[in-house]
Motif scaffolding. Structure first.
Motif, PDB file in Angstrom:
ATOM      1  N   ALA A  20       0.930  -1.169  -0.159  1.00  0.00           N
ATOM      2  CA  ALA A  20      -0.156  -0.059  -0.050  1.00  0.00           C
ATOM      3  C   ALA A  20       0.948   1.389   0.310  1.00  0.00           C
ATOM      4  CB  ALA A  20      -0.978  -0.383   1.175  1.00  0.00           C
ATOM      5  N   ILE A  21       1.542   1.091   0.622  1.00  0.00           N
ATOM      6  CA  ILE A  21       2.645   2.247   1.195  1.00  0.00           C
ATOM      7  C   ILE A  21       4.573   2.188   0.319  1.00  0.00           C
ATOM      8  CG2 ILE A  21       3.449   4.616   2.999  1.00  0.00           C
ATOM      9  CD1 ILE A  21       0.167   4.479   3.602  1.00  0.00           C
ATOM     10  N   VAL A  22       5.099   2.922  -0.150  1.00  0.00           N
ATOM     11  CA  VAL A  22       6.062   3.211   0.067  1.00  0.00           C
ATOM     12  C   VAL A  22       7.263   4.487   0.087  1.00  0.00           C
ATOM     13  CG1 VAL A  22       6.811   3.864  -2.682  1.00  0.00           C
ATOM     14  CG2 VAL A  22       7.590   2.191  -1.372  1.00  0.00           C
ATOM     15  N   ASP A  23       8.151   3.918   1.377  1.00  0.00           N
ATOM     16  CA  ASP A  23       9.117   4.970   1.511  1.00  0.00           C
ATOM     17  C   ASP A  23       9.879   5.757  -0.030  1.00  0.00           C
ATOM     18  OD1 ASP A  23       8.893   6.379   4.068  1.00  0.00           O
ATOM     19  OD2 ASP A  23       9.305   4.237   4.653  1.00  0.00           O
ATOM     20  N   GLY A  24       9.637   7.170  -0.278  1.00  0.00           N
ATOM     21  CA  GLY A  24      10.155   7.221  -1.671  1.00  0.00           C
ATOM     22  C   GLY A  24      11.267   8.457  -1.903  1.00  0.00           C
ATOM     23  N   MET A  25      11.986   8.626  -2.548  1.00  0.00           N
ATOM     24  CA  MET A  25      13.213   9.819  -2.195  1.00  0.00           C
ATOM     25  C   MET A  25      12.147  10.516  -4.099  1.00  0.00           C
ATOM     26  SD  MET A  25      15.299  11.564  -1.744  1.00  0.00           S
ATOM     27  CE  MET A  25      16.740  10.165  -1.077  1.00  0.00           C
ATOM     28  N   ILE A  26      12.104  11.656  -3.650  1.00  0.00           N
ATOM     29  CA  ILE A  26      11.116  12.419  -4.539  1.00  0.00           C
ATOM     30  C   ILE A  26      12.247  13.265  -5.002  1.00  0.00           C
ATOM     31  CG2 ILE A  26       9.743  14.417  -5.048  1.00  0.00           C
ATOM     32  CD1 ILE A  26       8.053  13.105  -3.060  1.00  0.00           C
ATOM     33  N   VAL A  27      12.524  12.540  -7.158  1.00  0.00           N
ATOM     34  CA  VAL A  27      12.924  13.768  -7.624  1.00  0.00           C
ATOM     35  C   VAL A  27      12.630  14.173  -8.651  1.00  0.00           C
ATOM     36  CG1 VAL A  27      14.893  11.747  -7.222  1.00  0.00           C
ATOM     37  CG2 VAL A  27      13.857  11.352  -9.123  1.00  0.00           C
ATOM     38  N   SER A  28      13.493  15.121  -9.244  1.00  0.00           N
ATOM     39  CA  SER A  28      13.198  15.693 -10.260  1.00  0.00           C
ATOM     40  C   SER A  28      13.482  15.811 -11.751  1.00  0.00           C
ATOM     41  CB  SER A  28      13.225  17.412  -9.561  1.00  0.00           C
ATOM     42  OG  SER A  28      14.526  17.648  -9.798  1.00  0.00           O
ATOM     43  N   LEU A  29      13.049  15.720 -12.322  1.00  0.00           N
ATOM     44  CA  LEU A  29      13.243  15.706 -14.050  1.00  0.00           C
ATOM     45  C   LEU A  29      12.748  16.594 -15.138  1.00  0.00           C
ATOM     46  CD1 LEU A  29      15.012  13.779 -15.770  1.00  0.00           C
ATOM     47  CD2 LEU A  29      14.143  12.995 -15.989  1.00  0.00           C
ATOM     48  N   GLY A  30      13.679  18.196 -15.771  1.00  0.00           N
ATOM     49  CA  GLY A  30      12.650  18.576 -16.200  1.00  0.00           C
ATOM     50  C   GLY A  30      11.255  18.547 -15.417  1.00  0.00           C
ATOM     51  N   GLU A  31      10.184  19.015 -15.944  1.00  0.00           N
ATOM     52  CA  GLU A  31       9.242  19.618 -14.904  1.00  0.00           C
ATOM     53  C   GLU A  31       8.882  19.055 -14.119  1.00  0.00           C
ATOM     54  OE1 GLU A  31       6.469  20.503 -19.249  1.00  0.00           O
ATOM     55  OE2 GLU A  31       7.783  21.931 -18.068  1.00  0.00           O
ATOM     56  N   ASN A  32       9.149  17.355 -14.060  1.00  0.00           N
ATOM     57  CA  ASN A  32       8.141  16.258 -13.901  1.00  0.00           C
ATOM     58  C   ASN A  32       9.156  15.947 -12.788  1.00  0.00           C
ATOM     59  OD1 ASN A  32       6.226  15.707 -15.167  1.00  0.00           O
ATOM     60  ND2 ASN A  32       7.556  14.583 -16.690  1.00  0.00           N
TER      61      ASN A  32
ATOM     62  N   TYR B  95       9.858  12.627 -10.401  1.00  0.00           N
ATOM     63  CA  TYR B  95       9.715  10.696  -9.903  1.00  0.00           C
ATOM     64  C   TYR B  95       9.688  10.594  -8.706  1.00  0.00           C
ATOM     65  CZ  TYR B  95       9.399  10.884 -14.943  1.00  0.00           C
ATOM     66  OH  TYR B  95       9.007  11.677 -16.671  1.00  0.00           O
ATOM     67  N   VAL B  96       9.271   9.306  -8.430  1.00  0.00           N
ATOM     68  CA  VAL B  96       9.365   8.914  -6.750  1.00  0.00           C
ATOM     69  C   VAL B  96      10.367   7.999  -7.575  1.00  0.00           C
ATOM     70  CG1 VAL B  96       8.347   7.772  -4.874  1.00  0.00           C
ATOM     71  CG2 VAL B  96       7.568   9.352  -5.681  1.00  0.00           C
ATOM     72  N   ILE B  97      11.636   7.838  -6.502  1.00  0.00           N
ATOM     73  CA  ILE B  97      12.296   6.245  -6.034  1.00  0.00           C
ATOM     74  C   ILE B  97      12.132   5.262  -4.926  1.00  0.00           C
ATOM     75  CG2 ILE B  97      14.582   5.744  -6.853  1.00  0.00           C
ATOM     76  CD1 ILE B  97      15.074   7.871  -8.678  1.00  0.00           C
ATOM     77  N   PRO B  98      11.775   3.872  -4.966  1.00  0.00           N
ATOM     78  CA  PRO B  98      11.225   3.881  -3.833  1.00  0.00           C
ATOM     79  C   PRO B  98      13.350   3.042  -2.976  1.00  0.00           C
ATOM     80  CG  PRO B  98      11.026   2.454  -5.591  1.00  0.00           C
ATOM     81  CD  PRO B  98      11.260   3.653  -6.277  1.00  0.00           C
ATOM     82  N   LEU B  99      12.575   4.324  -1.438  1.00  0.00           N
ATOM     83  CA  LEU B  99      13.794   4.532  -1.046  1.00  0.00           C
ATOM     84  C   LEU B  99      15.359   2.864  -1.039  1.00  0.00           C
ATOM     85  CD1 LEU B  99      14.912   7.119  -0.404  1.00  0.00           C
ATOM     86  CD2 LEU B  99      14.118   6.311   2.324  1.00  0.00           C
TER      87      LEU B  99
END
Lengths: 163, 618
Positions: free
Chosen positions: B463-475, B477-481
């Motif tokens: 249901a839930i994941v710890d994520g690192m939010i990263v930016s790329l251009g104007e978007n 993304y989330v990478i699972p921690l």
């Protein structure tokens, strides 16, 4: 009298009509969930350009397709009047971008004529028929068929296996 | 060995009902003149799953019918037979029979064996001579014997409810001998004695159960799921609040931030508490297997010992249910293909009895489940030969991973004979698909002649994941921690350009290939110089890659929303989530990304390497 009305009630279908460029299209109103103004969507990598991305629709992730790009219309502008029709198709919710929404029409089968083979941008198998409204041609789309076709890039081969 | 399978009967009944439903629906939708391969495979898999489950629980009447059904479907799938409308009719009738048999087991009144025989015969007519009469004969035998005994077993269950650990044994043994006629007086007497003994003991047990009952309640899973959804929404709302904090004037900000950090703590506690409601020890699942292993080993005339470790490891109930089928497959596979016969083992200088070790443990934010056997290991020569026969592309260097990829092709099997247990070539592709769907990974380590280990890595929850939010251009993304090892901003001397294409980064004495995300995702961005952006080093399947992105935005728990509900699978993306701003962010599928990286590494050379060269002053 009652019998006649019943006959009408069971036979007529309501269509939501909208415009794409200069053409007017109609889709069965029962497939329409809601109509929203356009909002920028989150782009998805490596998808065709007519897939604008996904939006958050009250907690649901909903893909948005721009039919204007799909049908290769010359002008595609996003302004306050750009409209997204949210469709409910066979357990899927998707949004389509159109130029504007015009009307709801009730048509009975007599008013719908079969499709000649020469309608340009869409394969005739995705059409329900043609109708006339204010002396203008109305193209009735089989939106369910159209959206589940491979060309719309909404489904992939593995989907068929899991469903 | 005290195993109580009865507590899982309900799960099996429900699963089988679902499979049957899917089976019927697929049959009804199929185009008879031009059947779709995927649909045929799906129909086959549904039947296969029912067979597998019924064999595990010893409902041999169902197993017998589904085996015949499956043989027919297998031929259809392999295009050895042409689909006819009559076949669909009979298949649907068979589904009805299986339904009746299931209902029979639910009610404790086994279905009439004659109807099963009737459809089996019909099925065999289509099947041609291949399925001989003897299997028919044995079917009836089994039906008779077991039909009778199942009656007794289920009847006893009713008095005992769930908790008859250790009580089941006498009957299970009594069941063992195969008998042709149900009414053998001494057997009945034996059963009665056993049943009486159980009644007595179970009444003792009921007394103690009364106390335990007060401390726990049965809750519908749907209600717990609803709670988890609500918590998900709360996490999003909380993130929204955090985001709007920065707009507040300083005096209000101070008060607000203390109370919001309090809220954050509370939310997290609440979330953990609710998650823990769904967590169950994996022993609930492991307890199913000793019986399976014993029965199969007996059937195959092999000596096999099953050792289970880490049974107290907890994971999400949904995952426990979903992992059951794949695990059953792996264990059956180990027994059938892995462990050799006692004779062979003796000749090889191994102990005559084989061992299968089933273990579970926590590893970071994941759970690792391993099925290890001390059998022959993967026969790479045979696998490659079969792959060539089937026209599957074979990579130049053969590793365990590449062998695994071959095994996972639908319909792949090296078994010479199709048996009741395995060898049809379903299975591994299903196993792989199921596990990937759960967000897990499966790895195989084979040691020729010494054994084979399958390791399944699963997230603790879906249901839930710890994520690192990263930016790329104007978007964003989330990478699972849990996939991230470290993030670095590389110095020029850490970067190496490869002649074959692609770039590498040297970190902690290791060269790691760089995947430029803006190229992989075809997204325009301002930052194309490796030294100006961020490298997120991720790991999956023991392989590392450095994802080149614009910047790190922050760390956050995100609620996983399925992208496939309304859209489809997108390569490189595992799911979507909703950020505090209400915008959708996509969650990066790290294993897939590493794979993509291998393919595009040649293309990445031009632009990124160009900037590298420019920086070097070339």
């Amino acid at each position: 009298m009652v019998a006649i009305r019943q006959a009408i009630d069971t036979n007529t279908e309501e269509f939501l009509t909208f415009t794409l460029g200069t053409e007017t299209y109609g889709i069965e109103i029962l497939k329409v969930q809601e109509i929203r103004s356009f909002e920028p969507a989150t782009k998805i990598a490596n998808t065709p350009d007519f897939i604008k991305g996904v939006i958050n629709l009250r907690g649901n992730i909903v893909p948005i397709l721009d039919l204007r790009i799909r049908f290769k219309l010359a002008e595609v502008a996003y302004n306050d009047f750009t409209v997204v029709i949210i469709l409910n198709l066979d357990q899927r919710t998707i949004g389509i971008v159109v130029d504007s929404v015009s009307d709801v029409l009730a048509l009975n089968p007599d008013q719908i004529s079969p499709v000649p083979d020469l309608v340009a941008s869409i394969d005739t198998k995705y059409l329900l028929g043609l109708a006339t409204k204010d002396e203008q041609m109305l193209i009735l789309l089989n939106i369910e068929q159209l959206m589940s076709s491979q060309e719309m890039a909404l489904v992939d081969a593995s989907d068929n296996a899991t469903q | 060995m005290a195993i109580d399978l009865s507590q899982f009967y309900q799960v099996f009944f429900e699963e089988s009902k679902e499979h049957l439903q899917a089976f019927e629906q697929l049959l009804l939708n199929i185009n008879v003149k031009n059947p779709d391969d995927n649909q045929l495979n799906a129909i086959f898999r549904a039947a296969h799953s029912i067979k597998g489950g019924s064999a595990t629980f010893g409902f041999s009447d169902i197993t017998a019918v589904t085996h015949v059904l499956e043989s027919l479907l297998d031929k259809l799938r392999k295009k050895e037979l042409v689909l006819q409308t009559e076949m669909i009719d009979v298949c649907l009738q068979t589904a009805d029979v299986i339904k009746a048999q299931l209902q029979g087991h639910v009610d404790g009144q086994p279905a009439n064996a004659s109807i099963a025989d009737a459809v089996s015969k019909k099925l065999m007519l289509f099947n041609g001579q291949a399925v001989s009469q003897n299997s028919n004969a044995s079917n009836t035998e089994l039906d008779d014997g077991f039909g009778f005994f199942d009656h007794a077993v289920t009847a006893d269950n009713k008095t005992n409810q769930d908790d008859d650990f250790g009580l089941f044994e006498p009957l299970a043994i009594a069941n063992k001998p195969k008998i042709n006629k149900p009414a053998k007086p001494e057997k009945i007497a034996e059963n009665r004695r056993a049943a009486k003994a159980m009644d007595r003991r179970s009444s003792d047990r009921l007394a103690t159960d009364g106390i335990a009952e007060n401390s726990s309640i049965r809750v519908d899973v749907g209600k717990v799921d609803q709670l988890i959804n609500l918590i998900g929404e709360l996490v999003i709302t909380e993130a929204m609040l955090m985001q709007s904090l920065s707009d507040l004037p300083a005096n209000i900000l101070e008060n607000m931030s203390t109370s919001i950090s309090q809220l954050t703590r509370n939310t997290r506690d609440l979330q953990e508490a609710i998650m823990s409601v769904r967590m169950m020890p994996i022993s609930n699942l492991f307890v199913r297997f000793p019986r399976l292993v014993r029965d199969l080993a007996g059937q195959l005339k092999k000596e096999v010992q099953l050792i289970t470790l880490g049974e107290e490891t907890e994971l999400d109930k949904v995952l426990i249910e979903k992992i059951a089928d794949p695990l059953t497959h792996l264990i059956r596979n180990s027994l059938d293909h892995g462990i050799e016969s006692p004779k062979q083992r003796k000749a090889l200088g191994k102990p005559e009895g084989g061992t299968i070790i089933l273990s579970a443990m926590h590893q970071g934010g994941n759970i690792m489940i391993e099925v290890a056997d001390d059998g022959v290991g993967l026969n790479s020569a045979l696998i490659i030969e079969k792959a060539k026969q089937r026209g599957i592309a074979i990579p130049s260097s053969i590793t365990d991973d590449s062998l695994w990829e071959i095994i996972c092709q639908p319909g792949f099997s090296t078994a010479k004979n199709v048996t009741d247990i395995s060898g049809r070539g379903v299975g591994m592709d299903v196993v792989n698909r199921n596990i990937t769907e759960m967000g897990g990974q499966i790895q195989v380590m084979s040691n020729a002649g010494k054994g084979c280990t399958f390791s399944i890595q699963l997230p603790l929850t879906l249901a839930i994941v710890d994520g690192m939010i990263v930016s790329l251009g104007e978007n964003l993304y989330v990478i699972p921690l849990n996939a991230i090892i470290e993030t670095i901003q590389p110095q020029l001397d850490q970067l190496k350009s490869m002649t074959g294409g692609g770039n590498m980064v040297l970190t902690r004495d290791e060269y790691i290939p760089i995947i430029a995300m803006h190229l992989a995702f075809n997204t325009p961005t301002q930052i194309t110089d490796l030294c100006k952006g961020m490298l997120v080093i991720v790991e999956s399947h023991g392989k590392k890659a450095a994802l080149f992105l614009d910047d790190l935005v922050g760390q956050q728990q995100v609620v996983i929303k399925n992208l496939e509900t309304n859209f489809r699978k997108v390569n490189g993306i595992s799911a979507a989530t909703i950020l505090g701003s209400g915008k959708v962010a996509l969650i990066i599928d790290v294993p897939a990304m590493i794979k993509i990286g291998q393919n595009i590494s040649a293309q990445t050379k031009t632009p990124v390497a160009a900037s590298l060269h420019a920086a070097h002053g070339y």
